[in-house]
Design an enzyme around this catalytic site. Structure first.
Site, PDB file in Angstrom:
ATOM      1  N   LYS A 174      24.591  18.553 -33.540  1.00 55.71           N
ATOM      2  CA  LYS A 174      23.292  17.883 -33.768  1.00 55.71           C
ATOM      3  C   LYS A 174      23.097  17.557 -35.245  1.00 55.71           C
ATOM      4  O   LYS A 174      22.465  16.567 -35.588  1.00 55.71           O
ATOM      5  CB  LYS A 174      22.149  18.766 -33.268  1.00 55.71           C
ATOM      6  N   LYS A 223      30.718  15.249 -23.108  1.00 55.80           N
ATOM      7  CA  LYS A 223      29.708  15.713 -22.157  1.00 55.80           C
ATOM      8  C   LYS A 223      28.724  14.586 -21.810  1.00 55.80           C
ATOM      9  O   LYS A 223      28.334  13.824 -22.694  1.00 55.80           O
ATOM     10  CB  LYS A 223      28.949  16.869 -22.823  1.00 55.80           C
ATOM     11  N   LYS A 254      21.951  12.789 -22.519  1.00 55.30           N
ATOM     12  CA  LYS A 254      20.863  11.824 -22.391  1.00 55.30           C
ATOM     13  C   LYS A 254      20.816  10.836 -23.555  1.00 55.30           C
ATOM     14  O   LYS A 254      20.197   9.787 -23.459  1.00 55.30           O
ATOM     15  CB  LYS A 254      19.522  12.527 -22.217  1.00 55.30           C
TER      16      LYS A 254
HETATM   17  P1  ATP Z   1      21.385  16.495 -25.514  1.00 50.35           P
HETATM   18  O1  ATP Z   1      21.841  15.206 -24.941  1.00 50.35           O
HETATM   19  O2  ATP Z   1      20.271  16.372 -26.477  1.00 50.35           O
HETATM   20  O3  ATP Z   1      22.495  17.406 -25.953  1.00 50.35           O
HETATM   21  P2  ATP Z   1      21.330  17.818 -23.054  1.00 50.35           P
HETATM   22  O4  ATP Z   1      21.157  16.797 -21.993  1.00 50.35           O
HETATM   23  O5  ATP Z   1      22.648  18.424 -23.302  1.00 50.35           O
HETATM   24  O6  ATP Z   1      20.678  17.249 -24.356  1.00 50.35           O
HETATM   25  P3  ATP Z   1      19.350  19.579 -21.987  1.00 50.35           P
HETATM   26  O7  ATP Z   1      18.784  18.495 -21.169  1.00 50.35           O
HETATM   27  O8  ATP Z   1      18.428  20.379 -22.806  1.00 50.35           O
HETATM   28  O9  ATP Z   1      20.455  19.090 -22.949  1.00 50.35           O
HETATM   29  O10 ATP Z   1      20.201  20.562 -21.062  1.00 50.35           O
HETATM   30  C1  ATP Z   1      19.523  21.210 -20.061  1.00 50.35           C
HETATM   31  C2  ATP Z   1      20.427  22.088 -19.247  1.00 50.35           C
HETATM   32  O11 ATP Z   1      21.382  21.297 -18.567  1.00 50.35           O
HETATM   33  C3  ATP Z   1      21.231  23.091 -20.052  1.00 50.35           C
HETATM   34  O12 ATP Z   1      21.319  24.272 -19.290  1.00 50.35           O
HETATM   35  C4  ATP Z   1      22.572  22.455 -20.198  1.00 50.35           C
HETATM   36  O13 ATP Z   1      23.594  23.394 -20.290  1.00 50.35           O
HETATM   37  C5  ATP Z   1      22.679  21.676 -18.906  1.00 50.35           C
HETATM   38  N1  ATP Z   1      23.452  20.452 -19.102  1.00 50.35           N
HETATM   39  C6  ATP Z   1      23.118  19.412 -19.890  1.00 50.35           C
HETATM   40  N2  ATP Z   1      24.065  18.451 -19.853  1.00 50.35           N
HETATM   41  C7  ATP Z   1      25.014  18.911 -18.992  1.00 50.35           C
HETATM   42  C8  ATP Z   1      26.248  18.375 -18.509  1.00 50.35           C
HETATM   43  N3  ATP Z   1      26.695  17.193 -18.912  1.00 50.35           N
HETATM   44  N4  ATP Z   1      26.959  19.108 -17.640  1.00 50.35           N
HETATM   45  C9  ATP Z   1      26.510  20.310 -17.218  1.00 50.35           C
HETATM   46  N5  ATP Z   1      25.357  20.868 -17.625  1.00 50.35           N
HETATM   47  C10 ATP Z   1      24.610  20.180 -18.504  1.00 50.35           C
END
Ligand code: ATP
Ligand code: LTN
Length: 331
Positions: A115, A197, A200
């Site tokens: 980040k 990964k 969003k």
């Molecule tokens: P950013 O894009 O800002 O990194 P994010 O989408 O990774 O955000 P959150 O929405 O806060 O983060 O994640 C919420 C939950 O979903 C957390 O438990 C995270 O581990 C899980 N998660 C997020 N993205 C994934 C993914 N691509 N695969 C599996 N689990 C995910």
């Protein structure tokens, strides 16, 4: 005698729309665990402001996220569902725990490093101490289990280290939490770049829970694969196809072997839209129910108000114990 249920805490930042990654990595498990455990599911708005947010949008997303939690199958009668900033004990315990966390430990956090790169013009102390606030979220409720995606494992491990350190100095105070990571879907990869990964902040490689069917189909048809033709699970050499297989199996409940057999000799032109359709059907009821819930503001308000009250009651118990142990004068 009835055994006391184990406790679960988890949360998602309202910093964007919920994604298929957050559903498969986290929320799907929350739903599966709600009967067996005593669960708290939070909308972590205080975490969201570690990077700049548009105020009106943050407010709207926080409430919409609650609607989406419910639409995914979480029952507000079974679980405590609330907004983090409504329970000031998170910030209070966060301050205390920060005094038991090393600068070096926080410097090693992968999410901070990523980040900080992404927001190089705004690397705040809040972004740096983010995992301390997360530890406070978890430890306030004496959670046994934290259902999250793979990327959050390091933060839960740090939480354990902080808890262990505090317990060592002041005698047993905190339950040591364990991460609970799904076998399949722990790390859903981007459809545009299967080396990264699904996130969003990358709308093209990412499917949102509220995406319309035609957008979902378009994203899957365009998904990056490889120049072969076989639908085979091989994470190293066929990252894109392996990711699509994982998504397909998580959406349909099939095993990887069953899916490979189903698409044997059929090529990517058949496989990719089939994954899209499976996801459309998975998300259709969630989207429709979310839209209904979002329209019912009074109901959502009653859920988060009651949730905050119940959460505060539990949070206060831990916080007063902590304050007493560290030597603060009782109010
Ligand atoms: P950013 O894009 O800002 O990194 P994010 O989408 O990774 O955000 P959150 O929405 O806060 O983060 O994640 C919420 C939950 O979903 C957390 O438990 C995270 O581990 C899980 N998660 C997020 N993205 C994934 C993914 N691509 N695969 C599996 N689990 C995910
Ligand atoms: N750091 C998590 C969100 C989060 C969380 C928590 C998850 C904040 N507090 C407590 C589990 C438990 C993320 O970025 N996805």
């Amino acid at each position: 005698m009835e055994e006391k249920k184990k406790r679960i805490f988890s949360g998602i930042q309202p910093s964007g729309e919920l994604t298929l990654g957050s559903y498969m990595g986290a929320i799907k498990n929350w739903v599966a665990l709600q009967d067996e455990y005593d669960c708290l599911y939070c909308i972590v708005d205080m975490h969201a402001i570690t990077v700049r947010q548009e105020p009106a949008l943050l407010r709207k997303r926080s409430v919409n996220q609650l609607a989406q939690y419910i639409a995914c199958g979480l029952d507000p009668k079974k679980n405590i569902m609330f907004i983090q900033s409504h329970v000031p004990q998170h910030a209070e315990l966060g301050w205390v725990l920060g005094c038991y966390t090393q600068f070096g430990e926080l410097s090693r956090m992968t999410q901070f490093k990523a980040k900080a790169k992404q927001h190089a013009d705004n690397i705040t102390s809040g972004l740096f101490t983010y995992p301390v606030l997360m530890a406070a979220d978890i430890l306030l409720y004496q959670a046994d289990l934290v259902p999250v995606g793979e990327d959050q494992k390091q933060h839960v491990e740090l939480t354990r280290d902080i808890a262990q350190r505090f317990n060592g100095v002041y005698s047993d105070t905190f339950t040591l939490p364990e991460p609970f990571i799904p076998q399949m879907g722990a790390r859903v990869m981007s459809l545009g770049d299967p080396g990264n990964k699904m996130s969003k902040s990358d709308p093209d490689g990412c499917v949102f829970l509220m995406d319309k069917p035609e957008d979902i189909m378009r994203k899957f048809k365009r998904a990056v694969t490889d120049c072969e033709t076989a639908v085979k699970f091989d994470k190293v050499n066929k990252a894109g196809i392996s990711n699509l297989l994982t998504i397909y199996c998580t959406a349909t409940g099939k095993t990887i072997e069953e899916a490979e057999a189903e698409f044997e000799g059929r090529g990517y032109g058949i496989f990719k839209p089939a994954v899209g359709e499976a996801v459309v059907e998975l998300l259709r009821p969630i989207r429709e129910e979310s839209e209904r819930m979002i329209a019912d503001k009074a109901y959502l308000e009653s859920v988060y108000k009651e949730g905050a009250q119940r959460a505060q009651y539990l949070a206060n118990k831990t916080l007063s114990k902590v304050y007493r142990k560290i030597g603060f004068v009782a109010r």
